[in-house]
Design a protein around this motif. Structure first.
Motif, PDB file in Angstrom:
ATOM      1  N   PHE A  17      11.739  55.540 -58.032  1.00  0.00           N
ATOM      2  CA  PHE A  17      11.158  56.359 -57.115  1.00  0.00           C
ATOM      3  C   PHE A  17      12.441  56.945 -56.284  1.00  0.00           C
ATOM      4  CE2 PHE A  17      11.780  52.347 -54.854  1.00  0.00           C
ATOM      5  CZ  PHE A  17      12.321  52.931 -53.488  1.00  0.00           C
ATOM      6  N   ARG A  18      11.951  58.067 -55.690  1.00  0.00           N
ATOM      7  CA  ARG A  18      12.666  58.918 -54.478  1.00  0.00           C
ATOM      8  C   ARG A  18      11.805  60.007 -53.568  1.00  0.00           C
ATOM      9  NH1 ARG A  18      16.174  63.291 -58.537  1.00  0.00           N
ATOM     10  NH2 ARG A  18      14.345  64.494 -58.838  1.00  0.00           N
ATOM     11  N   THR A  19      12.370  60.154 -52.440  1.00  0.00           N
ATOM     12  CA  THR A  19      11.266  61.102 -51.751  1.00  0.00           C
ATOM     13  C   THR A  19      11.438  62.508 -52.426  1.00  0.00           C
ATOM     14  OG1 THR A  19      13.328  61.809 -50.239  1.00  0.00           O
ATOM     15  CG2 THR A  19      11.633  59.954 -49.779  1.00  0.00           C
ATOM     16  N   ARG A  20      10.331  63.473 -52.193  1.00  0.00           N
ATOM     17  CA  ARG A  20      10.247  64.621 -52.756  1.00  0.00           C
ATOM     18  C   ARG A  20      11.084  65.572 -51.797  1.00  0.00           C
ATOM     19  NH1 ARG A  20       6.470  65.022 -57.091  1.00  0.00           N
ATOM     20  NH2 ARG A  20       5.126  63.386 -57.279  1.00  0.00           N
ATOM     21  N   GLY A  21      12.405  65.536 -51.607  1.00  0.00           N
ATOM     22  CA  GLY A  21      13.025  66.258 -50.610  1.00  0.00           C
ATOM     23  C   GLY A  21      14.070  65.448 -50.115  1.00  0.00           C
ATOM     24  N   LYS A  22      15.289  66.276 -49.539  1.00  0.00           N
ATOM     25  CA  LYS A  22      16.247  65.755 -49.049  1.00  0.00           C
ATOM     26  C   LYS A  22      16.096  65.244 -47.673  1.00  0.00           C
ATOM     27  CE  LYS A  22      19.438  65.661 -52.122  1.00  0.00           C
ATOM     28  NZ  LYS A  22      20.225  64.169 -52.484  1.00  0.00           N
ATOM     29  N   LEU A  23      16.527  64.152 -47.223  1.00  0.00           N
ATOM     30  CA  LEU A  23      16.615  63.505 -45.736  1.00  0.00           C
ATOM     31  C   LEU A  23      17.952  63.701 -44.929  1.00  0.00           C
ATOM     32  CD1 LEU A  23      14.746  60.322 -47.044  1.00  0.00           C
ATOM     33  CD2 LEU A  23      13.493  62.237 -46.361  1.00  0.00           C
ATOM     34  N   ASP A  24      17.591  63.411 -43.729  1.00  0.00           N
ATOM     35  CA  ASP A  24      18.785  63.611 -42.980  1.00  0.00           C
ATOM     36  C   ASP A  24      19.549  62.051 -42.991  1.00  0.00           C
ATOM     37  OD1 ASP A  24      18.147  65.590 -41.457  1.00  0.00           O
ATOM     38  OD2 ASP A  24      16.927  64.448 -40.028  1.00  0.00           O
ATOM     39  N   ASP A  25      20.783  61.844 -42.551  1.00  0.00           N
ATOM     40  CA  ASP A  25      21.685  60.950 -42.965  1.00  0.00           C
ATOM     41  C   ASP A  25      21.463  59.781 -42.417  1.00  0.00           C
ATOM     42  OD1 ASP A  25      23.028  62.471 -44.677  1.00  0.00           O
ATOM     43  OD2 ASP A  25      24.616  63.254 -43.408  1.00  0.00           O
ATOM     44  N   ASP A  26      20.599  59.529 -41.324  1.00  0.00           N
ATOM     45  CA  ASP A  26      20.316  58.320 -40.526  1.00  0.00           C
ATOM     46  C   ASP A  26      19.867  57.125 -41.437  1.00  0.00           C
ATOM     47  OD1 ASP A  26      19.465  56.664 -38.622  1.00  0.00           O
ATOM     48  OD2 ASP A  26      17.745  57.382 -38.094  1.00  0.00           O
ATOM     49  N   PRO A  27      20.960  56.106 -41.446  1.00  0.00           N
ATOM     50  CA  PRO A  27      20.536  55.132 -42.256  1.00  0.00           C
ATOM     51  C   PRO A  27      19.343  54.347 -42.090  1.00  0.00           C
ATOM     52  CG  PRO A  27      22.566  54.843 -41.521  1.00  0.00           C
ATOM     53  CD  PRO A  27      22.003  55.931 -40.850  1.00  0.00           C
ATOM     54  N   LEU A  28      18.805  54.236 -40.674  1.00  0.00           N
ATOM     55  CA  LEU A  28      17.374  53.550 -40.511  1.00  0.00           C
ATOM     56  C   LEU A  28      16.305  54.430 -41.224  1.00  0.00           C
ATOM     57  CD1 LEU A  28      15.746  51.526 -38.986  1.00  0.00           C
ATOM     58  CD2 LEU A  28      15.566  53.259 -36.987  1.00  0.00           C
ATOM     59  N   LEU A  29      16.388  55.649 -41.206  1.00  0.00           N
ATOM     60  CA  LEU A  29      15.290  56.375 -41.906  1.00  0.00           C
ATOM     61  C   LEU A  29      15.131  56.135 -43.235  1.00  0.00           C
ATOM     62  CD1 LEU A  29      13.205  58.741 -41.840  1.00  0.00           C
ATOM     63  CD2 LEU A  29      15.293  60.124 -42.357  1.00  0.00           C
ATOM     64  N   HIS A  30      16.220  55.958 -44.126  1.00  0.00           N
ATOM     65  CA  HIS A  30      16.206  55.483 -45.586  1.00  0.00           C
ATOM     66  C   HIS A  30      15.602  54.064 -45.707  1.00  0.00           C
ATOM     67  CE1 HIS A  30      18.344  59.224 -47.023  1.00  0.00           C
ATOM     68  NE2 HIS A  30      18.875  59.263 -45.671  1.00  0.00           N
ATOM     69  N   VAL A  31      16.301  53.060 -44.990  1.00  0.00           N
ATOM     70  CA  VAL A  31      15.668  51.786 -44.872  1.00  0.00           C
ATOM     71  C   VAL A  31      14.116  51.964 -44.523  1.00  0.00           C
ATOM     72  CG1 VAL A  31      15.716  49.768 -43.711  1.00  0.00           C
ATOM     73  CG2 VAL A  31      17.595  50.582 -44.455  1.00  0.00           C
TER      74      VAL A  31
END
Length: 294
Positions: free
Chosen positions: A186-200
Motif C-alpha cells: 500500500f501507499r497513498t495516492r499522492g505525495k505527502l508533506d514531510d511531517d513524520p506524524l502524518l506518515h505514522v
C-alpha cells in the motif's frame, strides 16, 4: 494528489477546541459505523499535537469500546500523562454522545542511537506487477450478495493504492482453508508533506483495513462483504521502529496465530520496499459466524 487523499488529510486535520481537546468528523464508511482506522489515526493526531515535534511516535495501544456514529463529530480528550527527558506519554479518549467510543495510549520518544537488528523481509511480488483495486474487485463482483458493494469498497479506499499479493478472502470463498497469511502493498495516492506524524497516522489508518483477512483465510471465509462473518476491531497495538513514508510502497505482511471464542488474532509487520522493518502490528477482532450461515 487526488481528491480522496485530500479528503482524508482534511479528516486528520483536527479542530483544536481547547488546549487538550480536539474535534474530528467522519467520512464515508463501508459499514454503518465509524471505520476503526479513522478513529485510531485521529486519536494519534490529537496525541501528537500535544507533543514536541522532535519526539516521534514509537507505540500505541488502543481499545475500541463502542461503535462510532459516522453522522456525529468525535471529541478527542488528551491526558498529558508524562513528559520525561526522553519519552512522552499521552492518553486519548474519543467521545460521542457523551460516551467513550475509543481509548488510546501512545508513547513518543526523542531520536537516539541504539542496538540494531530486524527480521528479514519476506518474499513478495513487485507491487507494480499486481492488479489495482479498480482491476481486481470488478472482476469478482459476482461474489458479493449486495449490489454496489464493489463501488463502496473502491470509494472507501480511494485515497490509498492497496494491492493484494495473493487472492484475498472474498476471491477464494468456498474453496476451503488456506494458510492464515496475507500480504498487501500500500501507499497513498499522492505525495505527502514531510511531517513524520502524518506518515505514522496514515499507516495507522490503513493498518485496520486488512489485518483480519488472515483469520478468514484459515477458515475459507470471505468476510463481511460476502456475508459469511460478522466482524469488528476490538483492540489494536502498533510499534513504530524506524522512519518511513506512507506515500512510498509498504509491504503489510499479515498472519493469524489463533482464533477462538468468537475472536481472531492478527499479527503483522510492515516493511519498506528496500527491506527495512518499520512497523509491527497486533490486532484482535470480533469474528462471528452468523447463525444463518453456520
Amino acid at each position: 494528489m487526488n481528491a480522496s487523499l485530500q479528503s482524508l488529510l482534511d479528516l486528520l486535520d483536527l479542530e483544536r477546541i481547547e488546549e487538550n481537546i480536539f474535534r474530528g468528523i467522519s467520512r464515508f464508511a463501508l459499514i454503518p459505523r465509524v471505520f476503526g482506522g479513522q478513529v485510531a489515526a485521529q486519536a494519534l493526531v490529537a496525541a501528537g499535537r500535544t507533543v514536541p515535534a522532535e519526539r516521534g511516535a514509537h507505540s500505541l495501544h488502543a481499545y475500541f469500546l463502542r461503535p462510532g456514529d459516522p453522522g456525529a463529530p468525535i471529541v478527542y480528550e488528551v491526558d498529558r500523562i508524562r513528559d520525561g527527558r526522553s519519552f512522552t506519554t499521552r492518553r486519548v479518549v474519543a467521545v460521542q454522545h457523551g460516551k467513550p467510543i475509543f481509548h488510546l495510549s501512545a508513547s513518543f520518544q526523542s531520536s537516539e542511537e541504539g542496538l540494531e537488528h530486524q527480521e528479514p523481509m519476506p518474499q513478495a511480488p513487485d507491487p507494480e506487477t499486481l492488479p489495482t483495486a479498480e482491476e481486481l474487485l470488478p472482476a469478482h463482483a459476482d461474489v458479493f450478495p449486495q449490489p454496489g458493494t464493489v463501488e463502496r469498497i473502491l470509494e472507501a479506499r480511494a485515497a490509498v493504492d492497496l494491492r493484494y499479493c495473493q487472492d484475498p478472502p472474498f476471491v477464494t470463498v468456498g474453496q476451503g482453508p488456506r494458510e492464515p497469511r496475507s500480504q498487501v502493498w500500500f501507499r497513498t495516492r499522492g505525495k505527502l508533506d514531510d511531517d513524520p506524524l502524518l506518515h505514522v497516522c496514515l499507516a495507522t489508518y490503513v493498518s485496520d483495513m486488512t489485518l483480519l483477512d488472515s483469520v478468514l483465510l484459515a477458515h475459507g471465509r470471505g468476510g463481511w462483504a460476502v456475508g459469511d462473518v460478522v466482524g469488528a476491531s476490538l483492540d489494536h497495538a502498533m510499534w513504530f521502529h524506524r522512519p518511513f513514508r506512507a506515500d512510498e510502497w509498504l509491504l503489510y505482511d499479515q498472519q493469524s496465530p489463533s482464533a477462538s471464542g468468537g475472536r481472531g488474532l492478527g499479527t503483522a509487520r510492515i516493511y519498506t520496499q528496500d527491506g527495512r522493518l518499520v512497523v509491527s502490528v497486533i490486532q484482535e477482532g470480533l469474528v462471528r459466524v452468523p447463525r444463518s450461515v453456520g
